[in-house]
Design a protein around this motif. Structure first.
Motif, short mmCIF file in Angstrom:
data_model
loop_
_atom_site.label_atom_id
_atom_site.label_comp_id
_atom_site.label_asym_id
_atom_site.label_seq_id
_atom_site.Cartn_x
_atom_site.Cartn_y
_atom_site.Cartn_z
N PHE A 1 0.80 -1.23 0.00
CA PHE A 1 0.00 0.00 0.00
C PHE A 1 0.83 1.28 0.00
CE2 PHE A 1 -2.82 -3.27 1.56
CZ PHE A 1 -3.99 -3.03 0.87
N GLU A 2 2.11 1.20 -0.30
CA GLU A 2 2.96 2.38 -0.33
C GLU A 2 2.84 3.16 -1.63
OE1 GLU A 2 4.60 3.71 2.11
OE2 GLU A 2 4.18 2.09 3.49
N CYS A 3 2.13 2.64 -2.61
CA CYS A 3 2.03 3.29 -3.92
C CYS A 3 0.75 4.08 -4.10
CB CYS A 3 2.15 2.22 -5.02
SG CYS A 3 0.75 1.07 -5.06
N ARG A 4 0.01 4.30 -3.04
CA ARG A 4 -1.30 4.96 -3.16
C ARG A 4 -1.18 6.41 -3.64
NH1 ARG A 4 -3.11 4.16 2.73
NH2 ARG A 4 -0.87 4.29 2.93
N ALA A 5 -2.13 6.77 -4.51
CA ALA A 5 -2.25 8.15 -5.00
C ALA A 5 -3.70 8.34 -5.43
CB ALA A 5 -1.30 8.39 -6.17
N THR A 6 -4.05 9.57 -5.73
CA THR A 6 -5.38 9.86 -6.25
C THR A 6 -5.33 9.75 -7.76
OG1 THR A 6 -5.87 11.31 -4.38
CG2 THR A 6 -7.22 11.58 -6.35
N VAL A 7 -6.14 8.86 -8.32
CA VAL A 7 -6.16 8.61 -9.76
C VAL A 7 -7.56 8.90 -10.28
CG1 VAL A 7 -5.83 6.89 -11.58
CG2 VAL A 7 -4.34 6.88 -9.57
N ASP A 8 -7.65 9.87 -11.18
CA ASP A 8 -8.95 10.31 -11.71
C ASP A 8 -9.96 10.59 -10.59
OD1 ASP A 8 -8.28 10.47 -14.37
OD2 ASP A 8 -9.11 8.54 -14.91
N GLY A 9 -9.48 11.23 -9.54
CA GLY A 9 -10.35 11.64 -8.44
C GLY A 9 -10.62 10.58 -7.40
N VAL A 10 -10.10 9.38 -7.59
CA VAL A 10 -10.31 8.29 -6.63
C VAL A 10 -9.09 8.21 -5.71
CG1 VAL A 10 -10.73 5.82 -6.33
CG2 VAL A 10 -11.69 7.02 -8.32
N PRO A 11 -9.25 8.61 -4.44
CA PRO A 11 -8.11 8.57 -3.52
C PRO A 11 -7.71 7.15 -3.16
CG PRO A 11 -10.10 9.24 -2.36
CD PRO A 11 -10.46 9.10 -3.81
N GLU A 12 -6.46 7.02 -2.71
CA GLU A 12 -5.94 5.74 -2.21
C GLU A 12 -5.91 4.63 -3.27
OE1 GLU A 12 -4.63 5.71 0.97
OE2 GLU A 12 -5.20 7.82 1.00
N THR A 13 -5.78 5.01 -4.54
CA THR A 13 -5.69 4.02 -5.62
C THR A 13 -4.30 3.38 -5.59
OG1 THR A 13 -7.22 5.27 -6.99
CG2 THR A 13 -5.81 3.70 -8.12
#
Length: 89
Positions: free
Chosen positions: A60-72
């Motif tokens: 889970f260290e790669c999480r980012a917001t992708v197209d408005g979806v947080p924690e992707t």
């Protein structure tokens, strides 16, 4: 040119923290973030930058917001045209 050759040379443009980046088709968002130098979005308790560890959605260290979806989980997400990625909070 065959379909396989066409896919091998295809590229995708996405936006990372507002900047355009072109990557080869089939690139994960995590790899694109590393290419852009924008990967680190969190830090450890000492303030040191953290990045992906496992590359398979376990750490889970790669999480980012992708197209408005947080924690992707970006290591499990493939880039696609016009994808918007935000790493900073």
């Amino acid at each position: 040119m065959s379909d396989a050759e066409s896919k091998a040379t295809a590229s995708i443009t996405l936006r990372i923290n507002g900047r355009a980046l072109t990557v080869p088709a089939g690139t994960s968002v995590a790899a694109a973030l590393a290419m852009a130098g924008d990967f680190v979005s969190r830090s450890d308790l000492k303030g040191q930058p953290r990045g992906p560890l496992c590359g398979m959605g376990v750490c889970f260290e790669c999480r980012a917001t992708v197209d408005g979806v947080p924690e992707t989980l970006t290591c499990l997400t493939l880039c696609r045209e016009d994808l918007e990625v935000v790493t900073d909070a």
